[in-house]
Design a protein around this motif. Structure first.
Motif, short mmCIF file in Angstrom:
data_model
loop_
_atom_site.label_atom_id
_atom_site.label_comp_id
_atom_site.label_asym_id
_atom_site.label_seq_id
_atom_site.Cartn_x
_atom_site.Cartn_y
_atom_site.Cartn_z
N GLN A 103 0.84 -1.19 0.00
CA GLN A 103 0.00 0.00 0.00
C GLN A 103 0.88 1.24 0.00
O GLN A 103 1.86 1.32 0.75
CB GLN A 103 -0.91 0.02 1.23
CG GLN A 103 -1.98 -1.04 1.22
CD GLN A 103 -3.02 -0.82 0.14
OE1 GLN A 103 -3.41 0.32 -0.16
NE2 GLN A 103 -3.50 -1.90 -0.46
N ARG A 206 -0.51 -0.27 -4.41
CA ARG A 206 -1.88 0.20 -4.60
C ARG A 206 -2.11 1.48 -3.79
O ARG A 206 -1.42 1.72 -2.80
CB ARG A 206 -2.89 -0.88 -4.21
CG ARG A 206 -2.71 -2.18 -4.99
CD ARG A 206 -3.82 -3.17 -4.70
NE ARG A 206 -3.64 -4.42 -5.43
CZ ARG A 206 -4.02 -4.63 -6.69
NH1 ARG A 206 -4.61 -3.64 -7.35
NH2 ARG A 206 -3.83 -5.79 -7.28
N ASP A 207 -3.08 2.28 -4.24
CA ASP A 207 -3.45 3.46 -3.46
C ASP A 207 -4.93 3.76 -3.65
O ASP A 207 -5.64 3.10 -4.43
CB ASP A 207 -2.57 4.67 -3.81
CG ASP A 207 -2.76 5.18 -5.24
OD1 ASP A 207 -3.75 4.80 -5.90
OD2 ASP A 207 -1.91 5.96 -5.70
N GLU A 208 -5.43 4.77 -2.91
CA GLU A 208 -6.86 5.06 -2.91
C GLU A 208 -7.33 5.60 -4.25
O GLU A 208 -8.48 5.37 -4.65
CB GLU A 208 -7.18 6.06 -1.79
CG GLU A 208 -6.99 5.48 -0.40
CD GLU A 208 -7.31 6.49 0.69
OE1 GLU A 208 -7.60 7.66 0.34
OE2 GLU A 208 -7.29 6.11 1.88
N ASP A 211 -7.91 2.65 -6.33
CA ASP A 211 -9.00 1.85 -5.78
C ASP A 211 -10.37 2.44 -6.10
O ASP A 211 -11.37 1.71 -6.18
CB ASP A 211 -8.85 1.71 -4.26
CG ASP A 211 -7.66 0.84 -3.86
OD1 ASP A 211 -7.14 0.13 -4.73
OD2 ASP A 211 -7.24 0.93 -2.69
#
Length: 516
Positions: A103, A206-208, A211
């Motif tokens: 993350q 991954r990141d917001e 997402d």
């Protein structure tokens, strides 16, 4: 320093196009040279093996800020060609190694244990990483009982973090955007054969922002590590090392002087695999994990509507807006995050991913068969990311020029006519400053910078090419002159930049920069 191979040839300064051999390589026994030219892999039926997907690693523990992993580098046997056993060197004994899912903003610490018979060094390719964890080529992790005095002294010269025995911890802060990275061996002089034996794996951040998009996910988000290998008649890997033990003289036989090209295409470790798909969109994180081969990818048949590939990301993460391609060129170490929409094919269609740069068997990569109908809730939005904050070239405090040239200095490959010296600094950008680097090649070299991502400003004096978009850490120089702009940081320390044709890299087409 501005020069081209053509100019140098006129001056009598080159050793011949594509020659990257140590002095004395041409004196190898004729039998070995003939062996290298005659090795051919066993025949394999294409599109019969199901596409494997590398397993996702599980952390051994976590705390508020960090996920902790343990990986063992070890020798194993694998059934790569159906009916044959192949010895590999793998992370946790796998090829490709287990995928690390991280993350953005949350650290990962990986304890690497070396149970191989040779030293190793692990580089997180595309990682914004402190220098002591970047996998500097002489920061070697030796097997537990290995006598490091038994290898040449330049293999431990100029270290950033010294060397270790048995285990070493690598710390990755992941203070960067969501992106497809990969980790692989980076040992001085022997990166080519050790990656070839299997030391490579995906590392996905991954990141917001990502997402929140409605991109294909779950079983419809698939990493594809594409590479080429050659096998002996008994199924074992063949690589034309001067010293197959990988403990003595480095380099390759003349047949591989401009890079080693295998005759068998693997995807995620399987030869010419097949994937059954629904008539929906799929996301493929494509990585060229080959030592030297460049791919020019195309779909056969072409889709009935739209482009074959919709590119949503590059080396350094999402693009601002999608790009459509009918063909996709990908050089060693580059990553392209693409969507293929199989709704443009009727049920029962077999779609082959082909390679226009290949011939015979290497003209095919893998095959998709559209086997079923499904609803598709995924979406490719017109905006993928907030505006990318590229450095302004007008803020550049320095412009540097580097020429990538094989076959210099008694057979070594060079940057600016100098072969790699771990104790020589070739550029010293100041922390948090912007520089323009002009990268020139003759003939072809994929150029990779550690630590930083960059924006391609121009190609041969014109605009960037169709595959230069977004944040890059590797760019293909196909006899081109390319300008890139980067901000150097956020860490001080010594890093390398080099050709990612791994045979060229091992023959010293690498240089140091130190952020000061």
């Amino acid at each position: 320093m501005e020069f081209t191979r053509r100019q140098l040839t006129k001056l009598g300064l080159t050793a011949g196009v594509g020659v990257a051999l140590p002095v004395g390589a041409l004196s190898r026994p004729v039998a070995r040279l003939l062996d290298a030219s005659r090795v051919a892999s066993p025949e394999v039926e294409r599109f019969e093996t199901s596409l494997p997907v590398p397993p996702t690693a599980e952390p051994v523990r976590t705390d508020e800020t960090t996920d902790y992993y343990e990986i063992t580098q070890q020798e194993e046997t694998a059934e790569i060609l159906p009916g044959y056993e192949t010895t590999i060197w793998g992370y946790d004994g796998l090829f490709p190694g287990p995928t690390i899912e991280a993350q953005s903003g949350r650290s990962v610490v990986i304890e690497q244990q070396n149970e191989l018979p040779v030293p190793v060094s692990v580089h997180l390719h595309g990682g914004v990483t402190p220098p002591e964890s970047d996998g500097y080529p002489t920061d070697l992790l030796f097997p537990p009982d290995f006598d490091h005095d038994a290898i040449p002294s330049h293999h431990t010269a100029g270290t950033v973090d010294g060397f270790s025995h048995g285990t070493k911890e690598y710390t990755y802060p992941n203070e960067q955007r969501a992106a497809t990275l990969w980790y692989h061996d980076h040992r001085m002089d022997f990166t080519g054969p050790q990656v070839y034996k299997g030391l490579a794996g995906f590392y996905i951040i991954r990141d917001e922002i990502e997402d929140d998009l409605l991109l294909p996910s779950g079983e419809k988000e698939i990493p594809l590590l594409i590479c080429d290998r050659t096998f002996r008649e008994d199924g074992e890997l063949y690589y034309p090392s001067l010293d197959p033990s990988l403990l003595g003289e480095h380099g390759v036989l003349p047949v591989a002087s401009d890079g080693w090209y295998g005759d068998t295409i693997l995807v995620n470790g399987a030869p010419w695999p097949k994937l059954d798909v629904s008539n929906t969109k799929y996301r493929f994180r494509m990585l060229n994990g080959s030592n030297a081969r460049v791919y020019d990818l195309e779909l056969d048949p072409v889709p009935s509507d739209g482009s074959a590939f919709v590119q949503i990301g590059s080396d350094g993460g999402l693009l601002e807006t999608p790009l459509s391609h009918d063909r996709l060129r990908i050089s060693p170490a580059e990553r392209f995050d693409v969507i293929i929409d199989f709704s443009n094919y009727s049920i029962g269609t077999e779609v082959t991913l082909t390679n226009r740069r290949g011939s015979g068997k290497t003209a095919d990569i893998m095959q998709f068969e559209v086997t079923r109908e499904e609803s598709d809730e995924s979406e490719i939005t017109s905006t993928l990311s907030p505006p990318l904050e590229f450095p302004d070239p007008d803020d550049a405090v320095e412009t540097r020029r580097f020429n990538f040239l094989a076959g210099m200095e008694g057979g070594m490959s060079t940057i600016n006519l100098q072969s790699f010296d771990p104790e020589r600094i070739d550029a010293n950008p100041k922390l948090d400053t912007v520089e323009i680097w002009e990268l020139d090649s003759d003939p072809a070299h994929p150029a990779h910078l550690h630590l930083v991502h960059f924006k391609v400003l121009s190609r041969n004096g014109g605009p960037p090419g169709p595959y230069d978009a977004g944040w890059k850490d590797t760019v293909f120089l196909d006899g081109d002159t390319i300008e890139v702009v980067a901000r150097f940081g956020p860490y001080r320390g010594k890093y390398v930049f080099h050709c990612h044709n791994l045979e060229h890299e091992d023959m010293m087409m690498m240089a140091n920069f130190e952020v000061v």
